[in-house]
Design a protein around this motif. Structure first.
Motif, PDB file in Angstrom:
ATOM      1  N   ASN A   1       1.655  -0.521  -5.256  1.00  0.00           N
ATOM      2  CA  ASN A   1      -0.015  -0.575  -5.831  1.00  0.00           C
ATOM      3  C   ASN A   1      -0.079  -2.004  -5.785  1.00  0.00           C
ATOM      4  OD1 ASN A   1       1.268  -0.630  -7.710  1.00  0.00           O
ATOM      5  ND2 ASN A   1      -0.757   0.022  -9.255  1.00  0.00           N
TER       6      ASN A   1
ATOM      7  N   LYS B   1      -3.315  -2.706  -4.682  1.00  0.00           N
ATOM      8  CA  LYS B   1      -5.047  -3.620  -5.291  1.00  0.00           C
ATOM      9  C   LYS B   1      -4.569  -3.655  -6.650  1.00  0.00           C
ATOM     10  CE  LYS B   1      -6.529   0.649  -8.114  1.00  0.00           C
ATOM     11  NZ  LYS B   1      -6.248   0.459  -9.812  1.00  0.00           N
TER      12      LYS B   1
ATOM     13  N   ILE C   1       1.039  -0.753   0.365  1.00  0.00           N
ATOM     14  CA  ILE C   1       0.065   0.116  -0.056  1.00  0.00           C
ATOM     15  C   ILE C   1       0.704   1.526   0.023  1.00  0.00           C
ATOM     16  CG2 ILE C   1      -0.476   0.291   2.573  1.00  0.00           C
ATOM     17  CD1 ILE C   1      -2.853   0.853  -0.007  1.00  0.00           C
TER      18      ILE C   1
ATOM     19  N   TYR D   1      -3.168  -0.319   5.456  1.00  0.00           N
ATOM     20  CA  TYR D   1      -3.097   0.724   6.395  1.00  0.00           C
ATOM     21  C   TYR D   1      -2.786   0.094   7.670  1.00  0.00           C
ATOM     22  CZ  TYR D   1      -2.504   4.626   2.249  1.00  0.00           C
ATOM     23  OH  TYR D   1      -1.979   5.233   0.994  1.00  0.00           O
TER      24      TYR D   1
ATOM     25  N   ASN E   1      -8.026  -0.728   1.253  1.00  0.00           N
ATOM     26  CA  ASN E   1      -6.964  -0.191   1.704  1.00  0.00           C
ATOM     27  C   ASN E   1      -6.803   0.132   3.250  1.00  0.00           C
ATOM     28  OD1 ASN E   1      -5.906  -0.108  -1.443  1.00  0.00           O
ATOM     29  ND2 ASN E   1      -7.582   1.658  -1.519  1.00  0.00           N
TER      30      ASN E   1
END
Length: 469
Positions: free
Chosen positions: A49, A52, A45, A83, A79
Motif C-alpha cells: 500500500n 496510499k 498499488i 493501476y 488508484n
C-alpha cells in the motif's frame, strides 16, 4: 574505436545521426523498461500500500519548484492512475500500441514523480527522462506485437540510440564528478554511513571490520568506475571489459545500498552500447531464420525531411547543453551543496551520504506591531507529515517555507492572529553531531525561497562552509 569516431569525414553529422540501424538493442531495453515500470507501479498499488501511504494519506505534499500548481487526484482516480501504470508497463513490454502506451506512461510516471519532492531520488529523475525518450523514439521496431501488426521495418535512426547512450553516460560521469566534489565521499564518511545504514535496515548485525572494507570498495570503486566507464563502453575493443565492470559495480550497489531497481536499470542499459549491427546479426544467427542473417548488417540512409531533421537536431542540441551545464549551477551558490542542498536537484549527485533529522515547529502569535510575542505553541511535524516528509525538512531545507505557510493557514483557521512560524530543525549529515539547518528566530512562513542563490535563512555549517567547493 567508437562509432562516432568512425564517421567518414565525407559524411556529415546530420547524415550519420539519421542513418537507419537495427532496432534490436533499443527494443531489448524497452522490454526491460517495461518490467522495471511494472515493478515500480506494482509496488505502489498491487502488492503493497505504498502508493496510499505516499500520495493519498498525507494531508500535505511538498511541491517541486515550478510545479506548485499540481494537485493530487482524488483517492479513486489516484488508484486508477497507479493501476494504469501497471497496464502501460505491460503494453511497453509487449510493444503493443506502443505510441499510445509510451506517451501515456510518460504522462503517468512524471505526474507521480512530481506529486511530492520528499521522494526525490536521482534514479526517479532518470526514469522520468527515459520515459520521455521512449515517448519520442521508435523502440517498437523490434520484438513487439506492433512490428508484426503494422509490418514495421525493424530499423531506427541512429540518433535515437545515441540519445539513450548520452543520458546514461551523463549519469555515470556526473555521478563521479559529484563524488570528487564531496569531501565526505573522499574521506569515506558518506560511503561508511550509507553502508552502515543499509546493513542495519536489512537487519544485518555487521561490525566495523566488515563495514569499513565494503564502504571503501563503494567509495573508491564508485569514483573510478563512474569517471572511466563511459570511455570503456564507447570503445569497441574494451566493451566486454566494460560489461564485467558494469555487472560488478551495479550488483555491488544492489547488495550494499538501498537504491531500488536503479542498479538493475544501469546494468540492463549495457545492451544500448552493443553495436546495433553486431547485435542484430548475432540475434539473427542464433534465434531467427538463418536466411535473414545478412539483412541485419545493412545500414540505410534515412529519408526524413530536412525540416524534421533540423527540428530533431536543434532539440537534441538544447537537451545536451542543458544536461551538461545545469548540474553545475550549485557552483554559483554560496556554501556547500552537500549541506544546504541548494542546487542539488537534477544535478546527478549520486549517493552523497546519509542524513538524520530532528524537527519541531512552533506557532508564535505576535501583537499588532509584530514585535511582541503573545503566545507560543509547539507543533510536532509528525502530526501532519509522513516520516519521509519529516526527514525532508532537514534533507531539503528549501522545502521548509512550503510547510510553514501550510501551518500558518491552519493556525489562522484555528483563530490565531499575526502568526509567525518558526522551526527547530536539526540535521546530522554522515553521523556528524546534530546542528541547526534553518535560523530558529526567522518567520519561515514569510521568507522567500531562491533557487539560484543562497537563502540567508538556511544556516551554513561552519565546518563545512566552502568545504566541498
Amino acid at each position: 574505436m567508437t562509432e562516432v569516431a568512425n564517421i567518414d569525414k565525407k559524411v556529415g553529422l546530420r547524415v550519420h545521426l539519421f542513418e537507419s540501424v537495427p532496432a534490436e538493442s533499443l527494443a531489448l531495453f524497452r522490454m526491460a523498461w517495461g518490467v522495471i515500470m511494472f515493478y515500480f507501479f506494482g509496488k505502489l498499488i498491487l502488492w503493497t500500500n505504498l502508493g496510499k501511504l505516499r500520495y493519498i494519506d498525507p494531508i500535505f505534499h511538498f511541491r517541486y519548484p515550478g510545479f506548485e500548481w499540481l494537485e493530487i487526484l482524488p483517492p479513486g482516480l489516484m488508484n486508477f492512475t497507479l493501476y494504469l501504470g501497471c497496464i502501460l508497463a505491460v503494453m511497453l513490454l509487449l510493444g503493443v500500441y506502443y505510441r499510445f502506451a509510451s506517451i501515456a506512461m510518460a504522462v503517468v510516471y512524471i505526474y507521480v514523480f512530481l506529486i511530492d519532492v520528499s521522494y526525490w531520488n536521482n534514479h526517479y529523475y532518470a526514469y522520468a527522462l527515459v520515459a520521455i525518450f521512449f515517448a519520442t523514439t521508435d523502440a517498437h521496431q523490434a520484438f513487439s506485437i506492433d512490428k508484426w501488426r503494422l509490418g514495421l521495418s525493424g530499423k531506427i535512426p541512429r540518433w535515437q540510440l545515441y540519445l539513450f547512450r548520452f543520458q546514461f553516460l551523463v549519469i555515470y560521469f556526473y555521478g563521479g564528478l559529484s563524488k570528487l566534489q564531496n569531501k565526505d565521499w573522499i574521506d569515506n564518511m558518506a560511503g561508511y554511513s550509507l553502508v552502515e545504514n543499509s546493513f542495519a535496515l536489512k537487519g544485518w548485525s555487521v561490525k566495523h571490520h566488515i563495514i569499513y572494507p565494503c564502504s571503501m570498495l563503494i567509495t573508491w570503486g564508485g569514483i573510478f568506475f563512474d569517471l572511466f566507464i563511459g570511455g570503456l563502453l564507447l570503445c569497441r575493443r574494451t566493451l566486454w571489459l566494460a560489461f564485467i565492470l558494469v555487472v560488478s559495480f551495479n550488483m555491488t550497489n544492489a547488495l550494499f545500498l538501498r537504491i531500488g531497481t536503479f542498479p538493475y536499470t544501469m546494468l540492463l542499459s549495457f545492451v544500448l552500447f552493443i553495436p546495433p549491427v553486431e547485435l542484430a546479426a548475432f540475434i539473427n544467427k542464433r534465434f531467427r531464420n538463418k536466411q535473414l542473417e545478412g539483412q541485419a548488417e545493412v545500414v540505410e540512409k534515412q529519408t526524413a525531411s530536412l525540416v524534421y531533421q533540423s527540428v530533431v537536431m536543434i532539440s537534441l542540441g538544447v537537451f545536451v547543453v542543458f544536461q551538461l551545464l545545469f548540474p553545475f549551477r550549485s557552483w554559483a551558490i554560496d556554501g556547500s551543496v552537500f549541506w544546504t542542498k541548494e542546487g542539488k536537484l537534477y544535478s546527478w549527485h549520486m549517493m552523497s551520504g546519509s542524513s538524520d533529522v530532528y524537527a519541531k515547529m512552533s506557532v508564535v502569535e505576535m501583537d499588532d506591531t509584530k514585535t511582541v510575542e503573545l503566545g507560543y505553541s509547539e507543533l510536532v511535524p509528525e502530526n501532519f507529515l509522513s516520516p519521509r516528509q519529516v526527514k525532508s525538512l532537514g534533507i531539503w531545507p528549501t522545502l521548509v517555507p512550503q510547510f510553514a505557510r501550510f501551518l500558518k493557514k491552519e493556525a489562522e483557521l484555528a483563530g490565531f492572529k499575526n502568526v509567525e512560524i518558526r522551526g527547530e530543525i536539526l540535521v546530522s549529515r554522515n553521523k556528524r553531531p546534530f546542528v541547526p539547518i534553518v535560523h530558529p528566530d526567522v518567520d519561515l512562513a514569510s521568507v522567500e525561497t531562491h533557487y539560484w542563490k543562497h537563502n540567508d535563512w538556511i544556516l551554513r555549517y561552519s565546518d563545512e562552509d566552502g568545504y566541498f567547493k
